[in-house]
Enzyme design. Structure first.
Site, PDB file in Angstrom:
ATOM      1  N   HIS A 107      26.676  22.583 -13.485  1.00 19.25           N
ATOM      2  CA  HIS A 107      26.558  23.973 -13.907  1.00 19.25           C
ATOM      3  C   HIS A 107      27.528  24.788 -13.054  1.00 19.25           C
ATOM      4  CE1 HIS A 107      22.425  23.576 -15.844  1.00 19.25           C
ATOM      5  NE2 HIS A 107      22.436  22.492 -15.085  1.00 19.25           N
ATOM      6  N   GLY A 134      14.834  18.555 -11.320  1.00 19.23           N
ATOM      7  CA  GLY A 134      14.654  19.377 -12.526  1.00 19.23           C
ATOM      8  C   GLY A 134      15.692  19.103 -13.601  1.00 19.23           C
ATOM      9  N   HIS A 136      26.086  16.450 -15.496  1.00 20.18           N
ATOM     10  CA  HIS A 136      26.717  17.739 -15.775  1.00 20.18           C
ATOM     11  C   HIS A 136      26.646  18.623 -14.553  1.00 20.18           C
ATOM     12  CE1 HIS A 136      22.456  17.982 -16.961  1.00 20.18           C
ATOM     13  NE2 HIS A 136      22.489  19.257 -16.606  1.00 20.18           N
TER      14      HIS A 136
HETATM   15  P1  5GP Z   1      19.593  20.497 -16.602  1.00 21.58           P
HETATM   16  O1  5GP Z   1      18.253  21.132 -16.479  1.00 21.58           O
HETATM   17  O2  5GP Z   1      19.539  19.131 -17.232  1.00 21.58           O
HETATM   18  O3  5GP Z   1      20.378  20.529 -15.319  1.00 21.58           O
HETATM   19  O4  5GP Z   1      20.422  21.460 -17.556  1.00 21.58           O
HETATM   20  C1  5GP Z   1      20.596  21.269 -18.916  1.00 21.58           C
HETATM   21  C2  5GP Z   1      21.317  22.495 -19.436  1.00 21.58           C
HETATM   22  O5  5GP Z   1      21.808  22.185 -20.731  1.00 21.58           O
HETATM   23  C3  5GP Z   1      20.429  23.735 -19.580  1.00 21.58           C
HETATM   24  O6  5GP Z   1      20.993  24.813 -18.826  1.00 21.58           O
HETATM   25  C4  5GP Z   1      20.427  24.003 -21.091  1.00 21.58           C
HETATM   26  O7  5GP Z   1      20.437  25.389 -21.392  1.00 21.58           O
HETATM   27  C5  5GP Z   1      21.696  23.311 -21.553  1.00 21.58           C
HETATM   28  N1  5GP Z   1      21.648  22.804 -22.926  1.00 21.58           N
HETATM   29  C6  5GP Z   1      20.668  22.032 -23.469  1.00 21.58           C
HETATM   30  N2  5GP Z   1      20.952  21.732 -24.742  1.00 21.58           N
HETATM   31  C7  5GP Z   1      22.150  22.320 -25.020  1.00 21.58           C
HETATM   32  C8  5GP Z   1      22.971  22.373 -26.188  1.00 21.58           C
HETATM   33  O8  5GP Z   1      22.662  21.800 -27.245  1.00 21.58           O
HETATM   34  N3  5GP Z   1      24.119  23.077 -26.093  1.00 21.58           N
HETATM   35  C9  5GP Z   1      24.509  23.720 -24.942  1.00 21.58           C
HETATM   36  N4  5GP Z   1      25.672  24.382 -24.960  1.00 21.58           N
HETATM   37  N5  5GP Z   1      23.759  23.678 -23.816  1.00 21.58           N
HETATM   38  C10 5GP Z   1      22.599  23.000 -23.862  1.00 21.58           C
END
Ligand code: 5GP
Ligand code: ZN
Length: 114
Positions: free
Chosen positions: A97, A88, A95
């Site tokens: 979380h 996902g 990154h």
């Molecule tokens: P993934 O689904 O790739 O593990 O998580 C991506 C995360 O990046 C999501 O929790 C989303 O809310 C965050 N995110 C996406 N774009 C931005 C942004 O422009 N700024 C910040 N601070 N977070 C972002």
């Protein structure tokens, strides 16, 4: 250039938590808990799978500074890195979380997984 590289370059604003020469921590734009931070390396690696072990070593030290800064180091937190399609992952830049500040709860199977 990916969204997180643009955040590192300050082309997109973010709310930073901690930064050093190699890593940046900032608040997730769409927090899922009281604390929801993202920790990224400044160098672009598309996911954990593509990240050299030496980077992971120093990143783990940086993450511990971030959890102290967020004051979740003693109360606990969940650390997640999503990888690729089945994981996902939406942003193709490694990154982690860091979520907490309240009880996160058990991992459950989403309806949409079934
Ligand atoms: P993934 O689904 O790739 O593990 O998580 C991506 C995360 O990046 C999501 O929790 C989303 O809310 C965050 N995110 C996406 N774009 C931005 C942004 O422009 N700024 C910040 N601070 N977070 C972002
Ligand atoms: Zn990137």
């Amino acid at each position: 250039m990916c969204i997180f590289c643009k955040i590192i370059n300050k082309e997109i604003p973010s709310k930073p938590i901690l930064e050093d020469d190699n890593f940046l921590a900032f608040h997730d734009i769409n927090p899922t808990r009281k604390v929801h931070a993202l920790v990224i390396p400044k160098a672009h690696y598309s996911s954990f799978e593509d990240t050299p072990s030496e980077i992971m070593n120093s990143m783990s030290e940086f993450i511990k500074k971030v959890t102290k800064e967020l004051k979740v180091d003693k109360t606990g937190y969940r650390m997640i890195t999503n990888i690729g399609n089945d994981g996902g992952q939406e942003v193709p830049h490694l990154h982690f979380h860091i979520i907490g500040g309240e009880k996160v709860g058990r991992l459950v199977r989403d309806k949409e997984d079934a």
